[in-house]
Design a protein around this motif. Structure first.
Motif, mmCIF file in Angstrom:
data_model
loop_
_atom_site.group_PDB
_atom_site.id
_atom_site.type_symbol
_atom_site.label_atom_id
_atom_site.label_comp_id
_atom_site.label_asym_id
_atom_site.label_seq_id
_atom_site.Cartn_x
_atom_site.Cartn_y
_atom_site.Cartn_z
ATOM 1 N N SER B 23 0.812 -1.213 0.000
ATOM 2 C CA SER B 23 0.000 0.000 0.000
ATOM 3 C C SER B 23 0.853 1.274 0.000
ATOM 4 O O SER B 23 0.327 2.373 -0.127
ATOM 5 C CB SER B 23 -0.974 -0.010 1.181
ATOM 6 N N PHE B 25 3.125 3.905 -1.773
ATOM 7 C CA PHE B 25 3.501 4.359 -3.115
ATOM 8 C C PHE B 25 3.941 5.815 -3.062
ATOM 9 O O PHE B 25 3.685 6.515 -2.077
ATOM 10 C CB PHE B 25 2.376 4.135 -4.134
ATOM 11 N N VAL B 66 -4.774 14.433 -3.676
ATOM 12 C CA VAL B 66 -4.927 13.065 -4.176
ATOM 13 C C VAL B 66 -4.328 12.086 -3.163
ATOM 14 O O VAL B 66 -4.901 11.027 -2.880
ATOM 15 C CB VAL B 66 -4.271 12.926 -5.570
ATOM 16 N N ILE B 68 -4.135 12.504 0.017
ATOM 17 C CA ILE B 68 -5.059 12.440 1.163
ATOM 18 C C ILE B 68 -6.213 11.482 0.858
ATOM 19 O O ILE B 68 -6.590 10.645 1.686
ATOM 20 C CB ILE B 68 -5.573 13.854 1.522
ATOM 21 N N GLY B 69 -6.771 11.590 -0.346
ATOM 22 C CA GLY B 69 -7.856 10.677 -0.730
ATOM 23 C C GLY B 69 -7.395 9.234 -0.720
ATOM 24 O O GLY B 69 -8.099 8.336 -0.234
ATOM 25 N N ALA B 70 -6.198 8.999 -1.245
ATOM 26 C CA ALA B 70 -5.663 7.642 -1.284
ATOM 27 C C ALA B 70 -5.403 7.128 0.130
ATOM 28 O O ALA B 70 -5.642 5.955 0.435
ATOM 29 C CB ALA B 70 -4.379 7.607 -2.113
ATOM 30 N N ALA B 72 -6.996 8.103 2.860
ATOM 31 C CA ALA B 72 -8.295 7.839 3.483
ATOM 32 C C ALA B 72 -8.815 6.475 3.040
ATOM 33 O O ALA B 72 -9.392 5.721 3.827
ATOM 34 C CB ALA B 72 -9.291 8.935 3.125
ATOM 35 N N TYR B 73 -8.563 6.142 1.803
ATOM 36 C CA TYR B 73 -8.997 4.849 1.265
ATOM 37 C C TYR B 73 -8.261 3.690 1.929
ATOM 38 O O TYR B 73 -8.796 2.589 2.052
ATOM 39 C CB TYR B 73 -8.753 4.846 -0.244
ATOM 40 N N GLY B 74 -7.021 3.945 2.346
ATOM 41 C CA GLY B 74 -6.281 2.873 3.019
ATOM 42 C C GLY B 74 -4.877 2.646 2.499
ATOM 43 O O GLY B 74 -4.199 1.719 2.935
ATOM 44 N N MET B 75 -4.458 3.480 1.556
ATOM 45 C CA MET B 75 -3.085 3.373 1.075
ATOM 46 C C MET B 75 -2.172 4.171 2.000
ATOM 47 O O MET B 75 -2.617 4.887 2.887
ATOM 48 C CB MET B 75 -2.982 3.905 -0.362
ATOM 49 N N ASP B 108 -13.411 8.301 12.774
ATOM 50 C CA ASP B 108 -13.947 7.339 11.793
ATOM 51 C C ASP B 108 -12.991 7.219 10.596
ATOM 52 O O ASP B 108 -12.777 6.134 10.070
ATOM 53 C CB ASP B 108 -15.325 7.824 11.334
ATOM 54 N N TRP B 109 -12.446 8.337 10.165
ATOM 55 C CA TRP B 109 -11.508 8.371 9.043
ATOM 56 C C TRP B 109 -10.150 8.835 9.557
ATOM 57 O O TRP B 109 -10.084 9.556 10.537
ATOM 58 C CB TRP B 109 -11.977 9.347 7.959
ATOM 59 N N HIS B 110 -9.108 8.431 8.872
ATOM 60 C CA HIS B 110 -7.801 8.997 9.206
ATOM 61 C C HIS B 110 -6.943 9.047 7.954
ATOM 62 O O HIS B 110 -7.344 8.569 6.892
ATOM 63 C CB HIS B 110 -7.144 8.233 10.345
ATOM 64 N N PRO B 165 -0.054 6.266 11.668
ATOM 65 C CA PRO B 165 -1.433 6.334 11.159
ATOM 66 C C PRO B 165 -1.931 7.755 10.895
ATOM 67 O O PRO B 165 -3.069 7.933 10.479
ATOM 68 C CB PRO B 165 -2.238 5.679 12.287
ATOM 69 N N ASP B 166 -1.103 8.761 11.130
ATOM 70 C CA ASP B 166 -1.524 10.150 10.936
ATOM 71 C C ASP B 166 -0.558 10.871 9.988
ATOM 72 O O ASP B 166 0.535 10.370 9.722
ATOM 73 C CB ASP B 166 -1.583 10.854 12.297
#
Lengths: 328, 327
Positions: B23, B25, B66, B68-70, B72-75, B108-110, B165-166
């Motif tokens: 995960s 990249f 981008v 940040i979005g990735a 949040a998804y888990g990458m 809930d999200w990180h 994780p942050d």
């Protein structure tokens, strides 16, 4: 064959769509009432845009797709799984609010279990996030669509342009959904856009942009369905612009009388998607007048119950404010 | 142990984490076939391909957004901003989004994101290729900021940042890329975020600093040793969150504190370090807290004499240390 049948929607689907629209409207109206009664300090409105929102959300697949909605997209949040109680808990800023535990204003949607990515107040910041979700899903080999919505004013932000370009270059499965309601607070479209349509901007990023009548639920659904299928086929993003109208002021703190006439607002009310779609369902024989009354009653009861529950629910203890700055 | 250049240690960390975790990249400008303008990512595209060593369009807010979005998804994205000076278009994404995602969603999200950015001057980079920008982000809860000084820390802190994780801002001094080399432990090597390191033990004065200035201060301390002044030198390594215990202990040890940073003085990290000492160790002090920092001008000029005027060096630091020792 019926219009919805040609689009692959069953009779139950369209009845369900109508129900979501009514639910969004009823929740919105209740939130405003609670604001005016002094019980909720601030609300924003989806009123007038429910048809576009529900039409868009039905082309997506809850559980598979990710949505990154802007603050008016109550209809999308409901279709993706939020309940009337969730919405009211958020309105009253209660601890159980699944969006933020009462930390954010109403309209700042987010819940991981529904794949609704948490949003903020600065506009357009969610648009590159949607591109990031799409990119990540591609890296993981997960086939999905990332949907993100925003107003026409927000399409002027750098983040919109940077995100569209990024998605265009990498042909990512994103659907950019602009709810063009004619006003960015007080500033009308003609003072917002150098081009005629937001959808015109897609050409600059190498993917299709379409403008549809946001008051025609099925037209929105059809455009979104095509965009979603295109994304899933690996052909890249689409920008869908739905022309809508915001029937309320921008927020509970706005007064729209200074920037638009009452005649204009009344005229827009006559084109409300809820009226048009209700008539369509009745013409199709899918929903009698009596059934609509029953549906409205049922929804009103749900909203009443949600309101009562949320009003009684606890606030988070004040010290909760210190939690979750970092992982704990 | 293997002696490594600072820049190679950074690359090793990226490479090892990418091998270990699918995960992870990299995305940024010129990170692909060019291997980054400083060659930090050189050779990585050959091993991992262009999907995981991704050249992005030239748009910093998208790089951050981008990523940040990735995340949040888990990458676990590592976003490279080519020069810290060019991070400004991404500030809204970093402060309004990355820093607040966990908080605003009530956990809930990180956003497990690393943003790497070369900072620092003395490389003829002029106003917009020389700045130290940690103080701009230092004020923001939700962010962590690491600024490694040695090759070993460059690797260990980057691995920790990737696994964190942050969101972590990883500022690497471009002047140290090929100047600094030291022993890097072989195999898995992590350095905890939030822990300072004592680089030199002493009893007369304490110098608290980070980044390139640690090396300059070590040189100065060597010089002062010959003059009979012994220096305790604390390398902060992480500037957010600061290692309060280590700062207070270092201040108490000698009672005389000099805080040094390349960044300009006003509102810098040194101001907070000073405040911590004032709050917790005031009565252990034998001299007023001293600060030696860049001047409060927008940034360092291209003109070599003016650049040298801006930059701190071992001589300037030694002078400040002598003054403090004599107090």
């Amino acid at each position: 064959m019926s219009r919805h049948g040609e689009l692959g929607l069953s009779d139950d689907d369209v009845r369900s769509m109508y129900r979501y629209m009514l639910m969004a409207r009823a929740l919105d109206e209740r939130l405003w009432l609670l604001n005016r009664a002094g019980k909720i300090p601030f609300v924003v409105s989806c009123k007038g845009q429910e048809g576009a929102q529900v039409g868009a959300a039905f082309a997506l697949k809850a559980g598979r797709d990710y949505v990154l909605p802007y603050y008016r997209d109550l209809g999308v949040a409901l279709v993706f799984g939020q309940t009337a109680t969730d919405v009211m808990l958020s309105g009253f800023a209660k601890w159980e609010d699944p969006n933020s535990g009462g930390r954010q204003m109403p309209g700042h949607f987010g819940s991981r279990k529904h794949r609704i990515v948490t949003g903020s107040s600065p506009v357009s910041t969610q648009i590159p996030h949607a591109v990031g979700v799409a990119l990540a899903a591609r890296l993981r080999g997960e086939r999905l669509v990332a949907y993100t919505s925003f107003g026409e004013g927000s399409s002027n932000q750098g983040d919109f342009h940077e995100a569209c370009n990024f998605a265009g270059v990498h042909r990512l499965p994103v659907v950019f959904f602009c709810e063009n309601n004619g006003y960015a607070i007080s500033v009308p479209v003609k003072k917002q856009l150098g081009c005629e349509r937001v959808a015109d901007r897609a050409a600059g990023y190498g993917f299709p942009g379409v403008t549809v009548d946001g008051n025609d639920v099925l037209v929105v659904y059809a455009a979104m369905k095509e965009a979603v299928e295109r994304a899933l086929r690996g052909e890249g993003p689409t920008l869908v612009e739905a022309l809508t109208y915001r029937l309320n002021p921008h927020s509970s703190d706005d007064d729209d009388r200074v920037y638009r006439t009452r005649e204009e607002v009344e005229e827009a009310k006559s084109r409300d998607a809820i009226i048009a779609f209700g008539q369509y369902l009745q013409t199709q024989g899918l929903l009698s007048e009596e059934a609509v009354d029953d549906l409205r009653k049922e929804i009103a009861q749900l909203v009443d119950a949600a309101t009562a529950y949320a009003e009684k629910a606890s606030y988070a203890p004040p010290e909760e404010a210190l939690k979750y700055v970092y992982a704990e | 142990m293997t002696v490594k250049l600072y820049i190679d240690a950074i690359r090793d960390a990226i490479q090892e984490e990418m091998r270990r975790d699918a995960s992870v990249f990299v995305l940024g400008e010129d990170v692909g076939v060019r291997g980054g303008v400083f060659r930090v990512t050189q050779g990585l595209i050959e091993e991992f391909g262009e999907a995981r060593i991704m050249d992005t369009p030239l748009a910093e807010s998208a790089i951050a957004g981008v990523a940040i979005g990735a995340a949040a998804y888990g990458m676990k994205p590592i976003a490279e901003i080519q020069f810290a000076d060019f991070i400004m278009p991404a500030v809204n994404q970093i402060i309004s989004e990355a820093a607040k995602m966990r908080y605003r969603s009530n956990n809930d999200w990180h956003c497990p994101l690393v943003i790497r950015a070369p900072y620092g001057g003395g490389v003829h980079g002029a106003l917009y290729h020389s700045q130290s920008l940690e103080a701009l982000f230092y004020h923001v809860p939700g962010l962590k900021i690491v600024m490694p000084t040695t090759a070993a820390d460059a690797k260990g802190l980057l691995i920790s940042a990737i696994r964190d994780p942050d969101p972590v801002l990883y500022f690497e001094h471009k002047g140290m890329y090929r100047l600094i080399k030291d022993d890097v432990p072989d195999g898995e090597h992590t350095v905890p975020i939030g822990k300072a390191a004592v680089r030199r033990q002493g009893v007369d004065i304490t110098v608290i600093t980070y980044g390139l200035m640690v090396h300059h201060a070590l040189e100065a301390a060597q010089e002062l040793e010959s003059e009979g002044v012994s220096t305790e030198l604390l390398d902060l390594r992480t500037v957010a969150p600061l290692d309060r215990d280590a700062i207070v202990a270092a201040a108490r040890k000698t009672g005389k504190v000099l805080i040094v940073h390349e960044d300009n003085k006003t509102g810098g990290v040194g101001a907070e370090v000073s405040a911590i000492i004032a709050e917790e160790a005031l009565f252990d002090l034998d001299a007023p807290i001293a600060r030696l920092c860049g001047p409060d001008i927008p940034a360092m000029p291209f003109s070599p004499p003016m650049e040298r005027f801006y930059m701190l060096d071992p001589d300037k630091i030694a002078t400040a240390m002598r003054r403090l020792a004599a107090f």
